[in-house]
Design an enzyme around this catalytic site. Structure first.
Site, PDB file in Angstrom:
ATOM      1  N   LYS A 121      -4.468  -7.645  11.785  1.00 16.45           N
ATOM      2  CA  LYS A 121      -3.062  -7.618  11.347  1.00 16.45           C
ATOM      3  C   LYS A 121      -2.189  -8.258  12.421  1.00 16.45           C
ATOM      4  O   LYS A 121      -2.170  -7.803  13.563  1.00 16.45           O
ATOM      5  CB  LYS A 121      -2.629  -6.174  11.092  1.00 16.45           C
ATOM      6  CG  LYS A 121      -1.167  -6.048  10.661  1.00 16.45           C
ATOM      7  CD  LYS A 121      -0.867  -4.655  10.121  1.00 16.45           C
ATOM      8  CE  LYS A 121       0.600  -4.484   9.762  1.00 16.45           C
ATOM      9  NZ  LYS A 121       0.894  -3.163   9.189  1.00 16.45           N
ATOM     10  N   ASP A 226       6.871   5.115   5.170  1.00 13.05           N
ATOM     11  CA  ASP A 226       6.723   4.001   4.226  1.00 13.05           C
ATOM     12  C   ASP A 226       5.511   4.318   3.358  1.00 13.05           C
ATOM     13  O   ASP A 226       4.681   3.467   3.075  1.00 13.05           O
ATOM     14  CB  ASP A 226       6.526   2.694   5.004  1.00 13.05           C
ATOM     15  CG  ASP A 226       6.857   1.463   4.157  1.00 13.05           C
ATOM     16  OD1 ASP A 226       7.399   1.637   3.051  1.00 13.05           O
ATOM     17  OD2 ASP A 226       6.565   0.347   4.606  1.00 13.05           O
TER      18      ASP A 226
HETATM   19  P1  ADP Z   1       2.986  -4.511   6.280  1.00 16.78           P
HETATM   20  O1  ADP Z   1       3.289  -3.648   7.455  1.00 16.78           O
HETATM   21  O2  ADP Z   1       3.466  -5.895   6.535  1.00 16.78           O
HETATM   22  O3  ADP Z   1       3.404  -3.935   4.973  1.00 16.78           O
HETATM   23  P2  ADP Z   1       0.263  -3.626   5.739  1.00 16.78           P
HETATM   24  O4  ADP Z   1      -0.416  -2.960   6.905  1.00 16.78           O
HETATM   25  O5  ADP Z   1       0.815  -2.716   4.699  1.00 16.78           O
HETATM   26  O6  ADP Z   1       1.388  -4.636   6.266  1.00 16.78           O
HETATM   27  O7  ADP Z   1      -0.774  -4.645   5.098  1.00 16.78           O
HETATM   28  C1  ADP Z   1      -0.414  -5.513   4.046  1.00 16.78           C
HETATM   29  C2  ADP Z   1      -1.556  -5.617   3.066  1.00 16.78           C
HETATM   30  O8  ADP Z   1      -2.723  -6.109   3.721  1.00 16.78           O
HETATM   31  C3  ADP Z   1      -1.963  -4.292   2.453  1.00 16.78           C
HETATM   32  O9  ADP Z   1      -1.222  -3.993   1.311  1.00 16.78           O
HETATM   33  C4  ADP Z   1      -3.418  -4.490   2.147  1.00 16.78           C
HETATM   34  O10 ADP Z   1      -3.578  -5.159   0.916  1.00 16.78           O
HETATM   35  C5  ADP Z   1      -3.876  -5.442   3.245  1.00 16.78           C
HETATM   36  N1  ADP Z   1      -4.499  -4.686   4.362  1.00 16.78           N
HETATM   37  C6  ADP Z   1      -3.895  -4.197   5.440  1.00 16.78           C
HETATM   38  N2  ADP Z   1      -4.748  -3.582   6.264  1.00 16.78           N
HETATM   39  C7  ADP Z   1      -5.957  -3.670   5.681  1.00 16.78           C
HETATM   40  C8  ADP Z   1      -7.276  -3.246   6.034  1.00 16.78           C
HETATM   41  N3  ADP Z   1      -7.532  -2.562   7.164  1.00 16.78           N
HETATM   42  N4  ADP Z   1      -8.285  -3.526   5.181  1.00 16.78           N
HETATM   43  C9  ADP Z   1      -8.055  -4.206   4.045  1.00 16.78           C
HETATM   44  N5  ADP Z   1      -6.845  -4.648   3.666  1.00 16.78           N
HETATM   45  C10 ADP Z   1      -5.799  -4.394   4.458  1.00 16.78           C
HETATM   46 MG    MG Z   2       2.683  -2.273   4.084  1.00 14.34          MG
END
Ligand code: ADP
Ligand code: MG
Length: 463
Positions: A121, A226
């Protein structure tokens, strides 16, 4: 923004050296003057110009000549520095497809040498809805673009720290693997965000499980803030995993109850709409699944241990100061009008923030740089001429005495960084007329903790 990791293959050691030099310069400069980049990087035969051109071509740097000739890192440049560090640590060997675009992040798959796929991320604070950006920009009106990098780094650090602490308390979260700059590496969650799910075998069970998580979080002193269908993943076995933690707050936060109720309401609302669950407050849809509205948890009825996770978080290296900086940013956008003491906060924060500097001061700095460099050289003797020889070992006492020696630096090439740091400090000290640089709030505290020698060859490519 496209993350073309193939570019990494074409970047030389000098490219990374100049990129690192700009990053270091950004601790004190919004736009790092070209001369300072050159001095910090200190490439042989004045090679910095050519390298800068190359980095601009790949959009790793941004050139700004509005006030004076200088450069700043782009998010892409910052991505590459983080990725390179993590690859050098042996955390992963290749970057694959993008699997998520969050409000303020990009998520990619990355692969380990044995083929294990993880999630990466990359935090991108500032990329959000126009309104929020505007109020955040107002809040950060005098802040440098570095602040975005700084805040993204804090968001990553916080997310990593919380993920680790939550995992230790058996919350269903991804496994936190590592963190560098604005980048968090975690296990890949199998499944999809709840928002994509149209049907559940047993919606009530899942609903209760999810509400149970919110309540248990509060018992442990935390509110997600959130908690919604975008941040709850579910797999084919209907196993739940919660993600996305940079905005979490303590139950002792002044708006804790509002955040808690909002999280709960999001879940009620989603299940009501998506799975036709009705609660006693809903009238007239009697053929639907019913859930007793009295089951809605009350914040006040929960026995909360506000300090339960504090120790874990402290141990993780995420300090209260960093928490406050991040809170101010998040709240600056989300609930600005409620924040009556904001002006006061801003003022005090301005005093603390040393990453930005007055442009005129920078120009003066540069003017005096050349003059004082001569003095510096004569007093430092050969030391001032230190070239970044990769084979050189430099554990000398002068380093230990340095004002910023507590900054844990890059471990991909510790020698390079040590030398760069030395050059930078010398350049800054010369520019300041001999004053030693203070440890900035933007000091990079690499979480580190891994072997400095982990040198697995990088194989950066989409595969
Ligand atoms: P933001 O803080 O920008 O909302 P998120 O952590 O919610 O970011 O991640 C955005 C998207 O990425 C999630 O909705 C999911 O689909 C995907 N995602 C995030 N982390 C993971 C993970 N560990 N494994 C698989 N998909 C992930
Ligand atoms: Mg998110």
């Amino acid at each position: 923004m496209k993350l073309d990791v193939n570019v990494l293959r074409y970047l030389s050691k000098d490219d990374f050296r100049v990129l690192t030099a700009v990053e270091m310069g950004m601790r004190n400069h919004e736009i790092v003057p070209s001369e300072l980049v050159e001095r910090i990087a200190s490439l042989k035969h004045g090679g910095t110009y050519k390298v800068l051109k190359n980095l601009l071509k790949y959009k790793l740097l941004h050139h700004d000549a509005s006030k004076y000739d200088g450069f700043r890192l782009t998010y892409l440049g910052y991505d590459f520095l983080a990725i390179k560090t993590l690859v050098n640590r042996g955390i992963f060997t290749g970057v694959g497809r993008q699997i998520g675009v969050g409000k303020e992040s990009d998520i990619f798959e990355v692969a380990q040498e044995d083929g294990t796929i993880l999630a990466m991320k990359l935090h991108r604070l500032g990329r959000t809805s126009f309104r929020a950006v505007k109020s955040k920009r107002d809040y950060l009106r005098h802040r440098s673009s570095f602040s975005w990098l700084y805040l993204s780094r804090l968001a990553a650090l916080k997310e990593f720290a919380f993920m680790k602490a939550l995992e230790e308390h058996d919350f269903p979260v991804p496994k936190a693997i590592d963190c560098n700059r604005h980048c968090v590496i975690m296990s890949l969650v199998q499944g999809y965000p709840m928002v994509q799910v149209k049907q559940l075998q047993n919606p009530e069970t899942i609903f209760e499980k999810i509400i149970g998580i919110v309540v248990r979080l509060a018992e442990h002193g935390l509110i997600h803030c959130d908690f919604n269908e975008f941040n709850i993943m579910i797999d084919d076995e209907e196993k739940i995993t919660m993600i996305d933690f940079p905005q979490m707050v303590s139950v002792s936060h002044r708006n804790a109850q509002m955040y808690f109720d909002r999280d709960i309401e999001c879940i009620f609302k989603f299940f009501r709409k998506r799975f036709n669950m009705i609660f006693h407050e809903d009238k007239g849809e009697s053929d639907e699944t019913e859930v007793d509205e009295n089951s809605r948890p009350s914040f006040y009825d929960i026995t909360k241990d506000a300090n339960a996770l504090d120790r874990d978080l402290e141990a993780s290296g995420f300090t209260r100061k960093e928490q406050n900086d991040l809170d101010k940013f998040i709240e600056g956008g989300v609930e600005k009008s409620e924040d009556s003491d904001e002006d006061e906060d801003e003022e005090s924060d301005d005093k603390e923030q040393t990453c930005e500097s007055n442009e005129e001061e920078n120009v003066d700095e540069l003017k005096s740089l050349q003059l004082q460099e001569k003095e510096q050289k004569s007093s430092d003797g050969v030391e001032a001429e230190v070239k970044l020889d990769d084979t050189e070992k430099g554990e000398n006492s002068e380093d230990k005495d340095d004002a910023v020696s507590d900054e844990k630096e890059e471990e991909d090439d510790p020698e390079l960084v040590k030398q760069l740091g030395k050059q930078r400090r010398r350049a800054m000290a010369a520019a300041r007329g001999g004053r030693k640089s203070q440890s900035s709030r933007n000091s990079y505290k690499d979480k580190g903790g891994r072997s400095q020698n982990s040198k697995i060859h990088s194989n950066m490519s989409g595969w």
